[in-house]
Motif scaffolding. Structure first.
Motif, short mmCIF file in Angstrom:
data_model
loop_
_atom_site.label_atom_id
_atom_site.label_comp_id
_atom_site.label_asym_id
_atom_site.label_seq_id
_atom_site.Cartn_x
_atom_site.Cartn_y
_atom_site.Cartn_z
N THR A 1 33.89 38.81 34.62
CA THR A 1 33.49 37.73 34.54
C THR A 1 32.30 37.68 33.53
OG1 THR A 1 32.34 38.28 36.40
CG2 THR A 1 34.37 37.14 36.82
N SER B 1 29.75 38.02 29.90
CA SER B 1 29.94 37.73 28.53
C SER B 1 30.97 38.57 27.65
CB SER B 1 28.63 37.60 27.90
OG SER B 1 28.73 37.75 26.40
N GLY C 1 31.22 41.99 39.88
CA GLY C 1 30.31 42.15 40.79
C GLY C 1 30.45 41.44 42.13
N SER C 2 30.50 40.20 41.94
CA SER C 2 30.47 39.15 43.09
C SER C 2 31.30 38.18 42.76
CB SER C 2 29.27 38.78 43.31
OG SER C 2 28.51 38.33 42.39
N GLN C 3 31.39 37.58 41.75
CA GLN C 3 32.57 36.44 41.54
C GLN C 3 33.91 36.89 41.74
OE1 GLN C 3 31.87 33.90 38.17
NE2 GLN C 3 30.35 35.40 37.29
N GLU D 1 24.04 51.32 29.47
CA GLU D 1 23.06 52.05 30.45
C GLU D 1 23.67 53.11 30.97
OE1 GLU D 1 24.06 48.72 30.58
OE2 GLU D 1 22.40 47.21 30.64
N GLY E 1 24.99 38.12 27.87
CA GLY E 1 24.48 38.12 29.55
C GLY E 1 23.04 37.97 29.63
N1 LIG Z 1 27.00 40.40 26.05
C1 LIG Z 1 26.99 40.96 24.86
O1 LIG Z 1 27.10 40.31 23.72
C2 LIG Z 1 26.68 42.68 24.66
C3 LIG Z 1 26.74 43.07 23.53
C4 LIG Z 1 26.64 44.55 23.59
C5 LIG Z 1 26.72 45.40 24.78
N2 LIG Z 1 26.81 44.66 25.90
C6 LIG Z 1 26.55 45.48 27.01
O2 LIG Z 1 27.81 45.20 28.01
C7 LIG Z 1 27.47 45.16 29.40
C8 LIG Z 1 27.64 43.79 29.90
O3 LIG Z 1 26.70 42.70 29.22
P1 LIG Z 1 27.31 41.20 29.31
O4 LIG Z 1 26.21 40.51 28.47
O5 LIG Z 1 28.92 41.13 29.51
O6 LIG Z 1 26.80 41.14 31.04
P2 LIG Z 1 27.01 39.77 31.89
O7 LIG Z 1 27.26 38.61 31.08
O8 LIG Z 1 25.83 39.98 33.02
O9 LIG Z 1 28.26 40.46 32.71
C9 LIG Z 1 28.10 41.69 33.62
C10 LIG Z 1 29.42 42.01 34.36
O10 LIG Z 1 29.24 43.01 35.13
C11 LIG Z 1 29.63 42.67 36.56
N3 LIG Z 1 28.77 43.31 37.46
C12 LIG Z 1 27.18 43.00 37.77
N4 LIG Z 1 26.81 43.87 38.53
C13 LIG Z 1 27.78 44.71 39.06
C14 LIG Z 1 27.97 45.84 39.91
N5 LIG Z 1 26.85 46.15 40.59
N6 LIG Z 1 29.20 46.21 40.04
C15 LIG Z 1 30.19 45.93 39.41
N7 LIG Z 1 30.13 44.90 38.40
C16 LIG Z 1 28.87 44.26 38.33
C17 LIG Z 1 29.46 41.35 36.52
O11 LIG Z 1 30.06 40.60 37.64
P3 LIG Z 1 29.63 39.05 38.36
O12 LIG Z 1 29.86 38.08 37.31
O13 LIG Z 1 30.74 38.98 39.53
O14 LIG Z 1 28.33 39.33 38.53
C18 LIG Z 1 29.83 40.65 35.21
O15 LIG Z 1 31.42 40.79 35.24
C19 LIG Z 1 25.91 45.57 29.26
O16 LIG Z 1 25.59 46.83 29.49
C20 LIG Z 1 25.42 45.01 27.85
O17 LIG Z 1 24.33 45.97 27.50
C21 LIG Z 1 26.57 43.26 25.97
#
Ligand SMILES: NC(=O)c1ccc[n+]([C@@H]2O[C@H](COP(=O)([O-])OP(=O)(O)OC[C@H]3O[C@@H](n4cnc5c(N)ncnc54)[C@H](OP(=O)(O)O)[C@@H]3O)[C@@H](O)[C@H]2O)c1
Length: 379
Positions: free
Chosen positions: A35, A37, A60-62, A118, A197
């Motif tokens: 769910t 980004s 995580g929760s959605q 992380e 995100g």
């Molecule tokens: N976004 C980018 O462009 C980008 C680029 C490079 C690297 N990254 C890395 O990719 C990872 C994700 O980034 P993002 O930007 O996609 O984050 P995000 O939009 O906040 O999405 C996080 C995802 O993880 C889930 N989640 C959160 N807490 C959790 C938990 N305790 N247990 C299981 N699932 C959980 C969330 O579910 P819910 O929606 O249900 O909360 C959501 O599906 C991060 O490590 C980030 O550093 C991201």
């Protein structure tokens, strides 16, 4: 040799002969953090490619009912992974919560497409030992590391002089500490080049994201910290650049669009088509680079220090940052307080290496407690 030492992926879009017939062996994808980004962009890639099949998804929760044959909301996803038999696990969970899936895939030799930086930062040695035992592929999804992986693939470590990671500089590039007094969450979330995100966007504003990426690069490519340089590059056009010992450099360029590295990791080594257009070079392209301002953005220097100290200092850096960023979101900590909390938490933890997962989890918890106790007087 970089990149190829663990052999080909477990299942690729292989062609089988016979009367001109082409059989696509479909790659089974487990998408953790569906769910988010990265997760949503990965869904787009998977749905557009008949050689990819979504077999499992988590959030995580959605709610995610019906998104895949196997779904789970919250909790440890390893049982779900066992049941769904993926060929590739795309770990796009945010934060330390992504660790069980990272270790699960590496231990079993199942291709890990890793966005969740992380987990590698916190558990670098344990993760690499698991990869060694499992013998599978670890493919970075972070754009800089995907770029570096491609520049380094097939090269030997001694030919590499320096790996250069580029940083956009975030929304506060060029500002002073005085300018940053009292900046709002909304201002910190307004990233100039990437739509991501919330947690990683704040990490980009403090340069903690580049700090995490520095440590991630160290573990992914086995390079000492003095061979990894960070430069500010505001347009995020060059994703990474590698200088070789002969004075030549290879760079990876393109639009800042995460669908490219996501697709690369999911379809490796085929490199499938994506909807992302090439840069229009004939329209003109100016590339600007500068040294990062580590006085205004101390999180980068703190990461380098934590990485060089080794042991569980990188784990503590990540944990304290997660606590501080959460406090910033809740309005309990000013923007400039994030680095203060991490700095003081790092000064108070033990930092000795973790022999196993239990010790690592305890080091993470210790750093969170340290950050919380710093936070209370600060807030
Ligand atoms: N976004 C980018 O462009 C980008 C680029 C490079 C690297 N990254 C890395 O990719 C990872 C994700 O980034 P993002 O930007 O996609 O984050 P995000 O939009 O906040 O999405 C996080 C995802 O993880 C889930 N989640 C959160 N807490 C959790 C938990 N305790 N247990 C299981 N699932 C959980 C969330 O579910 P819910 O929606 O249900 O909360 C959501 O599906 C991060 O490590 C980030 O550093 C991201």
């Amino acid at each position: 040799m970089f990149g190829v030492r663990n052999g080909p992926p477990t299942a690729s879009a292989a062609k089988a002969g016979g009367a001109g017939a082409t059989l696509l062996s479909v790659k089974r994808v487990a998408l953790l953090g569906a769910t988010g980004s990265i997760g949503r962009q990965a869904l787009e890639i998977v749905r557009a490619d008949p050689a990819l099949e979504l077999v499992a998804a988590t959030s995580g929760s959605q709610p995610i009912d019906g998104l895949a044959p196997h779904t789970q909301v919250g909790g440890d996803p390893t049982e779900l992974l066992e049941r769904s038999h993926p060929d590739v696990v795309l770990n796009a969970v945010v934060g330390f919560a992504g660790l069980p899936a990272t270790l699960w895939a590496l231990e079993r030799g199942i291709t890990l497409a890793l966005a969740n930086k992380e987990s590698l930062v916190a558990a670098g040695e344990l993760a690499l030992a698991a990869r060694e035992r499992g013998g599978g592929l670890l493919l970075p999804v972070d754009s800089e590391h995907s770029a570096a992986f491609q520049c380094l693939e097939g090269r030997t470590p001694e030919t590499v002089a320096t790996l250069v990671l580029t940083a956009s500089g975030g929304p506060f590039r060029g500002l002073t500490r005085a300018d940053l007094e009292g900046v709002t969450v909304e201002a910190a979330l307004a990233h100039p080049t990437w739509r991501m995100g919330p947690k990683i966007t704040i990490d980009s504003a403090t340069l903690a994201n580049k700090g995490l990426e520095l440590i991630e690069a160290h573990f992914l490519f086995g390079l000492d910290y003095d061979r990894i340089q960070v430069v500010v590059h505001p347009t995020s056009t060059v994703h990474a650049l590698v200088w070789f010992r002969d004075g030549a450099a290879l760079a990876h360029v393109g639009h800042p669009d995460m669908r490219v590295p996501i697709s690369y990791a999911l379809t490796y080594p085929e490199r499938a088509a994506t909807p992302v257009a090439p840069l229009d070079l004939a329209a003109g392209l100016t590339l600007e680079f500068a040294a990062p301002d580590e006085d205004t953005f101390p999180m980068l220097g703190l990461a380098r220090e934590a990485g060089e100290r080794g042991g569980t200092y990188p784990c503590a850096y990540n944990a304290a940052n997660e606590v501080a960023v959460a406090a910033f979101f809740e309005g309990r900590l000013p923007f400039l307080g994030i680095a203060d909390v991490v700095d003081r938490a790092l000064a108070s933890v033990d930092g000795s290496p973790a022999g196993d997962l239990a010790e690592l989890v305890e080091a993470d918890a210790e750093a969170r407690r340290a950050a919380q106790s710093v936070l209370e007087p600060v807030a």
